[in-house]
Design an enzyme around this catalytic site. Sequence first.
Site, PDB file in Angstrom:
ATOM      1  CG  ASN A   3      -0.849  -6.922  -1.290  1.00  0.00           C
ATOM      2  OD1 ASN A   3      -1.515  -7.450  -2.185  1.00  0.00           O
ATOM      3  ND2 ASN A   3      -1.267  -6.869  -0.033  1.00  0.00           N
TER       4      ASN A   3
ATOM      5  CD  GLU B 183      -4.733  -7.704   1.822  1.00  0.00           C
ATOM      6  OE1 GLU B 183      -5.577  -6.964   2.352  1.00  0.00           O
ATOM      7  OE2 GLU B 183      -3.501  -7.519   1.922  1.00  0.00           O
TER       8      GLU B 183
ATOM      9  CG  ASP C  98     -12.887  -8.432   2.203  1.00  0.00           C
ATOM     10  OD1 ASP C  98     -12.838  -7.442   1.461  1.00  0.00           O
ATOM     11  OD2 ASP C  98     -12.312  -8.480   3.307  1.00  0.00           O
TER      12      ASP C  98
ATOM     13  CG  HIS D 133      -9.891  -5.423   0.881  1.00  0.00           C
ATOM     14  ND1 HIS D 133     -10.214  -6.492   1.683  1.00  0.00           N
ATOM     15  CD2 HIS D 133      -8.545  -5.260   1.006  1.00  0.00           C
ATOM     16  CE1 HIS D 133      -9.130  -6.946   2.278  1.00  0.00           C
ATOM     17  NE2 HIS D 133      -8.097  -6.221   1.883  1.00  0.00           N
TER      18      HIS D 133
ATOM     19  CD  GLU E 267      -2.749  -1.417   2.389  1.00  0.00           C
ATOM     20  OE1 GLU E 267      -2.758  -0.553   3.270  1.00  0.00           O
ATOM     21  OE2 GLU E 267      -3.420  -2.468   2.487  1.00  0.00           O
TER      22      GLU E 267
HETATM   23  O1  G3I Z   1      -3.465  -7.543  18.841  1.00  0.00           O
HETATM   24  C1  G3I Z   1      -4.034  -6.352  19.409  1.00  0.00           C
HETATM   25  C2  G3I Z   1      -4.456  -6.587  20.805  1.00  0.00           C
HETATM   26  O2  G3I Z   1      -3.307  -6.850  21.582  1.00  0.00           O
HETATM   27  C3  G3I Z   1      -5.196  -5.344  21.319  1.00  0.00           C
HETATM   28  O3  G3I Z   1      -5.648  -5.561  22.594  1.00  0.00           O
HETATM   29  C4  G3I Z   1      -6.367  -5.014  20.406  1.00  0.00           C
HETATM   30  C5  G3I Z   1      -7.099  -3.749  20.840  1.00  0.00           C
HETATM   31  O4  G3I Z   1      -7.628  -3.055  19.738  1.00  0.00           O
HETATM   32  O5  G3I Z   1      -5.870  -4.817  19.124  1.00  0.00           O
HETATM   33  C6  G3I Z   1      -5.216  -5.942  18.576  1.00  0.00           C
HETATM   34  O6  G3I Z   1      -4.707  -5.564  17.356  1.00  0.00           O
HETATM   35  C7  G3I Z   1      -5.629  -5.471  16.300  1.00  0.00           C
HETATM   36  C8  G3I Z   1      -5.136  -6.386  15.184  1.00  0.00           C
HETATM   37  O7  G3I Z   1      -5.927  -6.223  14.034  1.00  0.00           O
HETATM   38  C9  G3I Z   1      -5.148  -7.863  15.592  1.00  0.00           C
HETATM   39  O8  G3I Z   1      -6.440  -8.275  15.862  1.00  0.00           O
HETATM   40  C10 G3I Z   1      -5.668  -4.035  15.820  1.00  0.00           C
HETATM   41  O9  G3I Z   1      -6.277  -3.219  16.798  1.00  0.00           O
HETATM   42  C11 G3I Z   1      -6.421  -3.938  14.540  1.00  0.00           C
HETATM   43  O10 G3I Z   1      -6.303  -2.610  14.015  1.00  0.00           O
HETATM   44  C12 G3I Z   1      -5.849  -4.910  13.539  1.00  0.00           C
HETATM   45  O11 G3I Z   1      -6.571  -4.798  12.347  1.00  0.00           O
HETATM   46  C13 G3I Z   1      -5.984  -5.407  11.211  1.00  0.00           C
HETATM   47  C14 G3I Z   1      -5.643  -4.348  10.177  1.00  0.00           C
HETATM   48  O12 G3I Z   1      -5.127  -4.978   9.013  1.00  0.00           O
HETATM   49  C15 G3I Z   1      -4.572  -3.387  10.729  1.00  0.00           C
HETATM   50  O13 G3I Z   1      -4.520  -2.252  10.023  1.00  0.00           O
HETATM   51  C16 G3I Z   1      -7.010  -6.367  10.631  1.00  0.00           C
HETATM   52  O14 G3I Z   1      -7.230  -7.446  11.555  1.00  0.00           O
HETATM   53  C17 G3I Z   1      -6.504  -6.919   9.307  1.00  0.00           C
HETATM   54  O15 G3I Z   1      -7.528  -7.642   8.672  1.00  0.00           O
HETATM   55  C18 G3I Z   1      -6.102  -5.770   8.387  1.00  0.00           C
HETATM   56  O16 G3I Z   1      -5.567  -6.326   7.205  1.00  0.00           O
HETATM   57  C19 G3I Z   1      -5.223  -5.396   6.188  1.00  0.00           C
HETATM   58  C20 G3I Z   1      -4.043  -5.990   5.440  1.00  0.00           C
HETATM   59  O17 G3I Z   1      -3.006  -6.276   6.324  1.00  0.00           O
HETATM   60  C21 G3I Z   1      -3.572  -5.040   4.329  1.00  0.00           C
HETATM   61  N1  G3I Z   1      -4.652  -4.691   3.450  1.00  0.00           N
HETATM   62  C22 G3I Z   1      -5.870  -4.193   4.096  1.00  0.00           C
HETATM   63  C23 G3I Z   1      -6.348  -5.175   5.162  1.00  0.00           C
HETATM   64  C24 G3I Z   1      -7.627  -4.669   5.799  1.00  0.00           C
HETATM   65  O18 G3I Z   1      -7.418  -3.484   6.473  1.00  0.00           O
END
Ligand code: G3I
Length: 341
Positions: free
Chosen positions: A192, A258, A260, A228, A149
């Site tokens: 990506n 990715e 969806d 997406h 990105e």
């Molecule tokens: O692991 C922490 C945890 O310790 C904490 O307590 C909790 C509180 O919010 O957060 C947890 O982290 C979260 C993490 O996912 C794991 O679950 C983050 O807040 C959350 O922001 C994070 O979101 C991920 C996101 O990327 C981050 O920007 C999504 O699951 C994930 O699906 C998303 O994936 C991205 C790809 O990597 C790149 N392309 C877009 C895609 C969707 O945004």
Amino acid sequence: MFAMKARLFLLVFAVAAILPAASLRELADAHGILIGAAVNPALLADQAYADTLARDFNLVVAENVMKFGPTRPARDRYEFTAADQLVDFAQSHNMKVRGHNFVWHQQMPRWLTSGTFSSAEVAGILQDQMRAMLSHFKGKVFAWDVVNEAVDPDPPHGLRKTFWLDKLGPDYLDKAFRWAREADPDVKLFYNDYDADGMNAKSDAVYNLVRGLKARGVPIDGVGLQMHVTLQSAPTAEHLAANIRRLAALGLDVHITEMDVRLATPAKPEDLVVQGKVYGTIVATCALTPGCKVVLTWGVNDAHSWIPGFHKGFGDALLFDAQSQPKPARTAIEVALKLIP
Ligand code: G3I
């Protein structure tokens, strides 16, 4: 419109009904296609989740646990436990693994972003990260998103202003890909991005970016189209094929990384059917266009998708519902894989 959707529904299910049910991965294997899903290893303890994954997919990617933040809790400390768990699951189920990611502006460790490192120190930290990851997962992960990105989502779609651009300068992609190649001469290296799936201004920018990398001899092997999308924003088969073809003409592989298809919730039955049409079209287009043999969905089932948390009012974006039951989208992919020659 509804009559058309209803006819499509009947057609898809009539075809599905006369063909014996099969696992998506068996159908994909028969065509040399990889069909994957993004996985949270903590959910592998959920039997329905693990069974779905093992039955229908021959490829996995870590939704979060291979990113910079989770794998590098401190400058001198690496954490691979969760990622290893995913790789172990994949190996014991004869699945391939895609790596995601090294250079991204999100999910970075706070010690890095709030530190006062010089440019040279940041370069060293990133090289250490790639060396550690590429050596630990050597031979276990076949392709990595080296840079994720980097293109600004807003026109004119130049380089996004990030920590990496700031610290390493405008040639940071060249550097990142070269450092990755130095660390592993064999693994596939990908760029990506999202909203660059069909033919549009952002995909033009991604195309120009990777064409520039190729022209400078930067070692890049492929481009990930994240996909997406919504029912309205999904690319047409023609536009997706055109984008794949122009990237393939540069000598690059294309992965749909990715996918969806988010729906307004609660999802209407007809939307679930049209969602199936979108999934079937994208998978068939990838399978039928030289250069594209890999499709992953961003999650396994609707219970754990990132969509409801990030796009309020939307969800139901994946192939399986919150109880891990197959949706029309899964059937549509099954039919597409059965019908491709
Ligand atoms: O692991 C922490 C945890 O310790 C904490 O307590 C909790 C509180 O919010 O957060 C947890 O982290 C979260 C993490 O996912 C794991 O679950 C983050 O807040 C959350 O922001 C994070 O979101 C991920 C996101 O990327 C981050 O920007 C999504 O699951 C994930 O699906 C998303 O994936 C991205 C790809 O990597 C790149 N392309 C877009 C895609 C969707 O945004």
